[in-house]
Write a protein that holds these residues in place. Structure first.
Motif, PDB file in Angstrom:
ATOM      1  N   ALA A  86       0.854  -1.179   0.000  1.00 48.63           N
ATOM      2  CA  ALA A  86       0.000   0.000   0.000  1.00 48.63           C
ATOM      3  C   ALA A  86       0.902   1.245   0.000  1.00 48.63           C
ATOM      4  O   ALA A  86       1.994   1.215  -0.574  1.00 48.63           O
ATOM      5  N   THR A  87       0.466   2.312   0.637  1.00 52.32           N
ATOM      6  CA  THR A  87       1.295   3.506   0.755  1.00 52.32           C
ATOM      7  C   THR A  87       1.292   3.999   2.195  1.00 52.32           C
ATOM      8  O   THR A  87       0.319   3.802   2.934  1.00 52.32           O
ATOM      9  N   THR A  88       2.385   4.641   2.573  1.00 58.24           N
ATOM     10  CA  THR A  88       2.540   5.265   3.880  1.00 58.24           C
ATOM     11  C   THR A  88       2.908   6.721   3.646  1.00 58.24           C
ATOM     12  O   THR A  88       3.745   7.029   2.786  1.00 58.24           O
ATOM     13  N   VAL A  89       2.291   7.632   4.396  1.00 59.07           N
ATOM     14  CA  VAL A  89       2.596   9.054   4.243  1.00 59.07           C
ATOM     15  C   VAL A  89       3.886   9.382   4.989  1.00 59.07           C
ATOM     16  O   VAL A  89       4.045   9.030   6.166  1.00 59.07           O
ATOM     17  N   VAL A  90       4.810  10.031   4.299  1.00 59.11           N
ATOM     18  CA  VAL A  90       6.086  10.431   4.890  1.00 59.11           C
ATOM     19  C   VAL A  90       6.284  11.932   4.678  1.00 59.11           C
ATOM     20  O   VAL A  90       5.626  12.543   3.841  1.00 59.11           O
ATOM     21  N   GLN A  91       7.212  12.494   5.449  1.00 59.76           N
ATOM     22  CA  GLN A  91       7.531  13.913   5.317  1.00 59.76           C
ATOM     23  C   GLN A  91       8.874  14.077   4.618  1.00 59.76           C
ATOM     24  O   GLN A  91       9.899  13.617   5.123  1.00 59.76           O
ATOM     25  N   ARG A  92       8.861  14.710   3.461  1.00 57.09           N
ATOM     26  CA  ARG A  92      10.098  14.981   2.739  1.00 57.09           C
ATOM     27  C   ARG A  92      10.578  16.372   3.120  1.00 57.09           C
ATOM     28  O   ARG A  92       9.879  17.358   2.947  1.00 57.09           O
ATOM     29  N   PHE A 105      25.822  13.040  -6.665  1.00 53.39           N
ATOM     30  CA  PHE A 105      24.591  12.324  -6.373  1.00 53.39           C
ATOM     31  C   PHE A 105      23.740  13.157  -5.435  1.00 53.39           C
ATOM     32  O   PHE A 105      24.230  14.042  -4.735  1.00 53.39           O
ATOM     33  N   ARG A 106      22.449  12.829  -5.411  1.00 51.25           N
ATOM     34  CA  ARG A 106      21.564  13.475  -4.457  1.00 51.25           C
ATOM     35  C   ARG A 106      20.557  12.456  -3.962  1.00 51.25           C
ATOM     36  O   ARG A 106      20.139  11.553  -4.698  1.00 51.25           O
ATOM     37  N   LEU A 107      20.184  12.591  -2.700  1.00 49.37           N
ATOM     38  CA  LEU A 107      19.215  11.708  -2.079  1.00 49.37           C
ATOM     39  C   LEU A 107      18.163  12.539  -1.359  1.00 49.37           C
ATOM     40  O   LEU A 107      18.496  13.525  -0.682  1.00 49.37           O
ATOM     41  N   GLU A 108      16.906  12.155  -1.508  1.00 49.16           N
ATOM     42  CA  GLU A 108      15.837  12.832  -0.787  1.00 49.16           C
ATOM     43  C   GLU A 108      15.924  12.471   0.696  1.00 49.16           C
ATOM     44  O   GLU A 108      16.219  11.326   1.059  1.00 49.16           O
ATOM     45  N   VAL A 109      15.672  13.442   1.557  1.00 48.18           N
ATOM     46  CA  VAL A 109      15.798  13.283   3.001  1.00 48.18           C
ATOM     47  C   VAL A 109      14.419  13.379   3.648  1.00 48.18           C
ATOM     48  O   VAL A 109      13.606  14.249   3.294  1.00 48.18           O
ATOM     49  N   PRO A 169       7.989   2.263   4.891  1.00 47.29           N
ATOM     50  CA  PRO A 169       8.070   2.884   3.567  1.00 47.29           C
ATOM     51  C   PRO A 169       9.284   2.366   2.810  1.00 47.29           C
ATOM     52  O   PRO A 169      10.335   2.096   3.390  1.00 47.29           O
ATOM     53  N   LEU A 170       9.125   2.210   1.500  1.00 47.38           N
ATOM     54  CA  LEU A 170      10.200   1.720   0.657  1.00 47.38           C
ATOM     55  C   LEU A 170      10.930   2.896   0.007  1.00 47.38           C
ATOM     56  O   LEU A 170      10.323   3.933  -0.267  1.00 47.38           O
ATOM     57  N   PRO A 171      12.234   2.753  -0.242  1.00 49.38           N
ATOM     58  CA  PRO A 171      12.990   3.850  -0.846  1.00 49.38           C
ATOM     59  C   PRO A 171      12.399   4.262  -2.190  1.00 49.38           C
ATOM     60  O   PRO A 171      12.011   3.412  -2.995  1.00 49.38           O
ATOM     61  N   PRO A 172      12.324   5.579  -2.441  1.00 46.12           N
ATOM     62  CA  PRO A 172      11.789   6.053  -3.716  1.00 46.12           C
ATOM     63  C   PRO A 172      12.790   5.834  -4.850  1.00 46.12           C
ATOM     64  O   PRO A 172      13.982   5.635  -4.618  1.00 46.12           O
ATOM     65  N   GLU A 173      12.291   5.895  -6.048  1.00 42.50           N
ATOM     66  CA  GLU A 173      13.143   5.655  -7.226  1.00 42.50           C
ATOM     67  C   GLU A 173      14.323   6.609  -7.281  1.00 42.50           C
ATOM     68  O   GLU A 173      15.427   6.221  -7.666  1.00 42.50           O
ATOM     69  N   GLU A 174      14.120   7.871  -6.872  1.00 48.62           N
ATOM     70  CA  GLU A 174      15.207   8.850  -6.949  1.00 48.62           C
ATOM     71  C   GLU A 174      16.315   8.582  -5.933  1.00 48.62           C
ATOM     72  O   GLU A 174      17.378   9.193  -5.995  1.00 48.62           O
ATOM     73  N   ASN A 175      16.088   7.657  -4.995  1.00 43.96           N
ATOM     74  CA  ASN A 175      17.117   7.315  -4.010  1.00 43.96           C
ATOM     75  C   ASN A 175      17.779   5.978  -4.314  1.00 43.96           C
ATOM     76  O   ASN A 175      18.325   5.328  -3.413  1.00 43.96           O
ATOM     77  N   ARG A 176      17.761   5.553  -5.574  1.00 47.42           N
ATOM     78  CA  ARG A 176      18.448   4.337  -5.985  1.00 47.42           C
ATOM     79  C   ARG A 176      19.874   4.681  -6.403  1.00 47.42           C
ATOM     80  O   ARG A 176      20.099   5.384  -7.380  1.00 47.42           O
ATOM     81  N   LEU A 177      20.835   4.198  -5.636  1.00 47.46           N
ATOM     82  CA  LEU A 177      22.240   4.493  -5.914  1.00 47.46           C
ATOM     83  C   LEU A 177      22.807   3.461  -6.883  1.00 47.46           C
ATOM     84  O   LEU A 177      22.636   2.257  -6.684  1.00 47.46           O
ATOM     85  N   PRO A 178      23.538   3.911  -7.925  1.00 53.36           N
ATOM     86  CA  PRO A 178      24.046   2.998  -8.945  1.00 53.36           C
ATOM     87  C   PRO A 178      25.406   2.403  -8.599  1.00 53.36           C
ATOM     88  O   PRO A 178      26.237   2.176  -9.472  1.00 53.36           O
TER      89      PRO A 178
END
Length: 199
Positions: A86-92, A105-109, A169-178
Motif C-alpha cells: 500500500a502507501t505510507t505518508v512520509v515527510q520529505r 549524487f543526491r538523495l531525498e531526506v 516505507p520503501l525507498p523512492p526511485e530517486e534514491n536508488r544508488l548505482p
C-alpha cells in the motif's frame, strides 16, 4: 521503521579512525542487546530468545560521506509505497548532495514529527544479496564542525526486515544508488521467515 540509536555513534559525533570504529562497534553491541531484550524490539519472542546478533560490513571511515543538506522551504507530506503493498505518508524535508568517485549524487531526506532526526531511504547494488532486498535507511546529521554527513556505516534495516507485521516505507526511485554500498547492516537472519522477506 527501524531502531536507530541517535547520539551513540551518530553522524554528529565526528570521530575519526580508530575512535570512529570503536564508537560504532559499541553502538552495534547496544543494538544487539536492545533487539534481544528491549520492549521496542521488532523480533518475535521465539526469535529474540536465540538471537545471535545483527551482521554488518566492517566499519570503514571512507563510507562517512560529507555533503550538503538543502532543506526545502516547505515540508511535503507524500504517499510512499510500503512493504505491505500500500502507501505510507512520509515527510520529505530536503535533499542531501554529495560526491563519490568524481560523480555527483543526491538523495531525498525524510523525517517525522515524532523524531527530530533526518534519514535517507535508499537502495544500492548490494540489495537482495548482501543486504536486505527492499533497501535500507541511513541517518543524515551535522557534525560538531557544522558539516553535514551521511554515514553509511550506520545504515540499518527497517523493522519489516525482521518481522512482517511491521509496515515500512520503501525507498523512492530517486534514491536508488548505482553503486554498491558495502557498509552498515547486512541481510538479516537467521529466522527463515525473515530471510524469505529479504529475497
Amino acid at each position: 521503521m527501524g531502531l536507530h540509536l541517535a547520539g551513540v555513534g551518530g553522524a554528529g559525533a565526528a570521530p575519526g579512525g580508530e575512535a570512529l570504529i570503536e564508537e560504532i562497534e559499541a553502538t552495534r553491541a547496544l543494538k544487539d542487546s536492545l533487539f534481544r531484550h528491549g520492549p521496542e524490539s521488532p523480533l518475535r519472542p521465539e526469535v529474540a530468545a536465540g538471537f545471535p546478533g545483527l551482521r554488518y560490513f566492517p566499519v570503514d571511515p571512507a563510507w562517512r560521506i560529507p555533503g550538503e543538506f538543502h532543506r526545502y522551504g516547505r515540508v511535503r507530506r507524500l504517499p510512499m509505497p510500503d512493504s505491505a503493498g500500500a502507501t505510507t505518508v512520509v515527510q520529505r524535508l530536503g535533499r542531501f548532495l554529495f560526491e563519490r568517485e568524481g560523480r555527483s549524487f543526491r538523495l531525498e531526506v525524510y523525517g517525522s514529527d515524532q523524531d527530530p532526526g533526518l534519514s535517507v531511504f535508499f537502495t544500492d547494488e548490494t540489495n537482495g544479496g548482501q543486504t536486505y532486498g527492499a533497501g535500507r535507511y541511513a541517518p543524515v546529521a551535522a557534525d560538531r564542525n557544522g558539516t553535514w554527513v551521511l554515514d553509511f556505516n550506520l545504515a540499518y534495516n527497517p523493522f519489516c526486515a525482521y518481522n512482517p507485521e511491521y509496515i515500512c516505507p520503501l525507498p523512492p526511485e530517486e534514491n536508488r544508488l548505482p553503486f554498491a554500498v558495502r557498509a552498515g547492516e547486512l541481510n538479516p537472519g537467521p529466522d527463515p521467515a525473515v530471510r524469505d522477506l529479504a529475497k
